[in-house]
Design a protein around this motif. Structure first.
Motif, PDB file in Angstrom:
ATOM      1  N   ALA A  22       0.850  -1.188   0.000  1.00  0.00           N
ATOM      2  CA  ALA A  22       0.000   0.000   0.000  1.00  0.00           C
ATOM      3  C   ALA A  22       0.885   1.236   0.000  1.00  0.00           C
ATOM      4  N   VAL A  23       0.586   2.173  -0.888  1.00  0.00           N
ATOM      5  CA  VAL A  23       1.418   3.361  -1.062  1.00  0.00           C
ATOM      6  C   VAL A  23       0.606   4.617  -0.785  1.00  0.00           C
ATOM      7  N   SER A  24       1.218   5.542  -0.065  1.00  0.00           N
ATOM      8  CA  SER A  24       0.577   6.833   0.187  1.00  0.00           C
ATOM      9  C   SER A  24       1.622   7.932   0.138  1.00  0.00           C
ATOM     10  N   GLY A  25       1.157   9.140  -0.045  1.00  0.00           N
ATOM     11  CA  GLY A  25       2.056  10.277  -0.011  1.00  0.00           C
ATOM     12  C   GLY A  25       2.669  10.650  -1.336  1.00  0.00           C
ATOM     13  N   ARG A  26       2.253   9.998  -2.416  1.00  0.00           N
ATOM     14  CA  ARG A  26       2.775  10.322  -3.740  1.00  0.00           C
ATOM     15  C   ARG A  26       1.710   9.940  -4.752  1.00  0.00           C
ATOM     16  N   THR A  27       1.760  10.579  -5.909  1.00  0.00           N
ATOM     17  CA  THR A  27       0.833  10.214  -6.979  1.00  0.00           C
ATOM     18  C   THR A  27       1.239   8.851  -7.508  1.00  0.00           C
ATOM     19  N   PHE A  28       0.572   7.822  -7.021  1.00  0.00           N
ATOM     20  CA  PHE A  28       0.967   6.433  -7.278  1.00  0.00           C
ATOM     21  C   PHE A  28       1.056   6.139  -8.764  1.00  0.00           C
ATOM     22  N   SER A  29       0.088   6.600  -9.522  1.00  0.00           N
ATOM     23  CA  SER A  29      -0.001   6.225 -10.931  1.00  0.00           C
ATOM     24  C   SER A  29       1.052   6.902 -11.813  1.00  0.00           C
ATOM     25  N   ALA A  30       1.855   7.784 -11.262  1.00  0.00           N
ATOM     26  CA  ALA A  30       2.846   8.517 -12.061  1.00  0.00           C
ATOM     27  C   ALA A  30       4.220   7.867 -12.072  1.00  0.00           C
ATOM     28  N   TYR A  31       4.429   6.842 -11.260  1.00  0.00           N
ATOM     29  CA  TYR A  31       5.773   6.297 -11.094  1.00  0.00           C
ATOM     30  C   TYR A  31       5.802   4.775 -11.212  1.00  0.00           C
ATOM     31  N   ALA A  32       6.910   4.280 -11.740  1.00  0.00           N
ATOM     32  CA  ALA A  32       7.133   2.841 -11.749  1.00  0.00           C
ATOM     33  C   ALA A  32       7.301   2.332 -10.321  1.00  0.00           C
ATOM     34  N   MET A  33       7.000   1.069 -10.141  1.00  0.00           N
ATOM     35  CA  MET A  33       7.120   0.420  -8.837  1.00  0.00           C
ATOM     36  C   MET A  33       7.903  -0.876  -8.988  1.00  0.00           C
ATOM     37  N   ALA A  52       4.614   2.796 -14.683  1.00  0.00           N
ATOM     38  CA  ALA A  52       3.566   3.567 -14.019  1.00  0.00           C
ATOM     39  C   ALA A  52       2.172   3.176 -14.503  1.00  0.00           C
ATOM     40  N   SER A  53       2.058   2.910 -15.796  1.00  0.00           N
ATOM     41  CA  SER A  53       0.756   2.547 -16.353  1.00  0.00           C
ATOM     42  C   SER A  53       0.432   1.075 -16.180  1.00  0.00           C
ATOM     43  N   GLY A  54       1.439   0.283 -15.875  1.00  0.00           N
ATOM     44  CA  GLY A  54       1.250  -1.153 -15.751  1.00  0.00           C
ATOM     45  C   GLY A  54       1.466  -1.916 -17.044  1.00  0.00           C
ATOM     46  N   SER A  55       1.804  -1.222 -18.118  1.00  0.00           N
ATOM     47  CA  SER A  55       1.914  -1.879 -19.422  1.00  0.00           C
ATOM     48  C   SER A  55       3.246  -2.586 -19.620  1.00  0.00           C
ATOM     49  N   ALA A  91      13.431 -14.754   1.866  1.00  0.00           N
ATOM     50  CA  ALA A  91      14.044 -13.431   1.993  1.00  0.00           C
ATOM     51  C   ALA A  91      13.026 -12.471   2.593  1.00  0.00           C
ATOM     52  N   VAL A  92      13.506 -11.295   2.935  1.00  0.00           N
ATOM     53  CA  VAL A  92      12.610 -10.188   3.252  1.00  0.00           C
ATOM     54  C   VAL A  92      12.338  -9.459   1.937  1.00  0.00           C
ATOM     55  N   TYR A  93      11.094  -9.275   1.620  1.00  0.00           N
ATOM     56  CA  TYR A  93      10.688  -8.635   0.370  1.00  0.00           C
ATOM     57  C   TYR A  93      10.265  -7.194   0.642  1.00  0.00           C
ATOM     58  N   TYR A  94      10.779  -6.288  -0.191  1.00  0.00           N
ATOM     59  CA  TYR A  94      10.517  -4.861  -0.058  1.00  0.00           C
ATOM     60  C   TYR A  94       9.880  -4.321  -1.329  1.00  0.00           C
ATOM     61  N   CYS A  95       8.930  -3.417  -1.162  1.00  0.00           N
ATOM     62  CA  CYS A  95       8.432  -2.690  -2.321  1.00  0.00           C
ATOM     63  C   CYS A  95       9.154  -1.347  -2.390  1.00  0.00           C
ATOM     64  N   ALA A  96       9.244  -0.826  -3.595  1.00  0.00           N
ATOM     65  CA  ALA A  96       9.997   0.403  -3.806  1.00  0.00           C
ATOM     66  C   ALA A  96       9.353   1.252  -4.891  1.00  0.00           C
ATOM     67  N   VAL A  97       9.576   2.554  -4.787  1.00  0.00           N
ATOM     68  CA  VAL A  97       9.055   3.507  -5.756  1.00  0.00           C
ATOM     69  C   VAL A  97      10.199   4.035  -6.608  1.00  0.00           C
ATOM     70  N   SER A  98       9.941   4.153  -7.897  1.00  0.00           N
ATOM     71  CA  SER A  98      10.936   4.696  -8.810  1.00  0.00           C
ATOM     72  C   SER A  98      10.778   6.203  -8.950  1.00  0.00           C
ATOM     73  N   ARG A  99      11.819   6.826  -9.479  1.00  0.00           N
ATOM     74  CA  ARG A  99      11.736   8.253  -9.793  1.00  0.00           C
ATOM     75  C   ARG A  99      11.186   8.472 -11.196  1.00  0.00           C
ATOM     76  N   GLY A 100      11.018   7.399 -11.948  1.00  0.00           N
ATOM     77  CA  GLY A 100      10.610   7.545 -13.334  1.00  0.00           C
ATOM     78  C   GLY A 100       9.378   6.748 -13.688  1.00  0.00           C
ATOM     79  N   PHE A 101       9.044   6.788 -14.967  1.00  0.00           N
ATOM     80  CA  PHE A 101       7.842   6.109 -15.469  1.00  0.00           C
ATOM     81  C   PHE A 101       8.094   4.619 -15.702  1.00  0.00           C
ATOM     82  N   TYR A 102       9.322   4.295 -16.129  1.00  0.00           N
ATOM     83  CA  TYR A 102       9.650   2.899 -16.437  1.00  0.00           C
ATOM     84  C   TYR A 102      10.516   2.307 -15.321  1.00  0.00           C
ATOM     85  N   PRO A 103      10.424   0.963 -15.133  1.00  0.00           N
ATOM     86  CA  PRO A 103      11.108   0.324 -14.002  1.00  0.00           C
ATOM     87  C   PRO A 103      12.601   0.076 -14.229  1.00  0.00           C
TER      88      PRO A 103
END
Length: 121
Positions: A22-33, A52-55, A91-103
């Motif tokens: 779950a992500v908060s504090g940023r426009t989720f749909s604008a960034y790769a994850m 960002a678009s999921g494509s 392992a311990v699994y982490y989610c992360a946010v990118s600074r860009g549109f593509y991963p």
């Protein structure tokens, strides 16, 4: 930005788990994850990424064909479906946010708390 991963647990080899982030504090749909993992005594490694678009998705060779990354931009949530789990996936699994549109791996810079995945043989 705040990221909260969940869904980890103990599973037998060959089993499945679905992680959520779950992500908060940023426009989720604008960034790769992405998802990363870190096993005891090892460096953190990239697992999967999604644009960002999921494509566009990308996966590490070690999980191709077994893991699927997806996102729900309406719910600000990232997922990782993990099938045919192996002990080496522990392992311990982490989610992360990118600074860009593509991963692109180098663009990931914001990390959440991890969730433990343990696969028994």
């Amino acid at each position: 930005v705040q990221l909260q991963a969940s869904g980890g647990g103990l599973v037998q080899a060959g089993g499945s788990l679905r992680l959520s982030c779950a992500v908060s504090g940023r426009t989720f749909s604008a960034y790769a994850m992405g998802w990363f993992r870190q096993a005891p005594g090892k460096e953190r490694e990239f697992v999967s990424g999604i644009s960002a678009s999921g494509s566009v998705t990308t996966h590490a060779d070690s999980v191709k064909g077994r893991f699927t990354i997806s996102r729900d931009n309406a719910k600000n949530t990232l997922f990782l479906q993990m099938n045919s789990l192996k002990p080496e996936d522990t392992a311990v699994y982490y989610c992360a946010v990118s600074r860009g549109f593509y991963p692109r791996i180098a663009d990931f810079g914001s990390w959440g708390q991890g969730t433990q995945v343990t696969v028994s043989s």
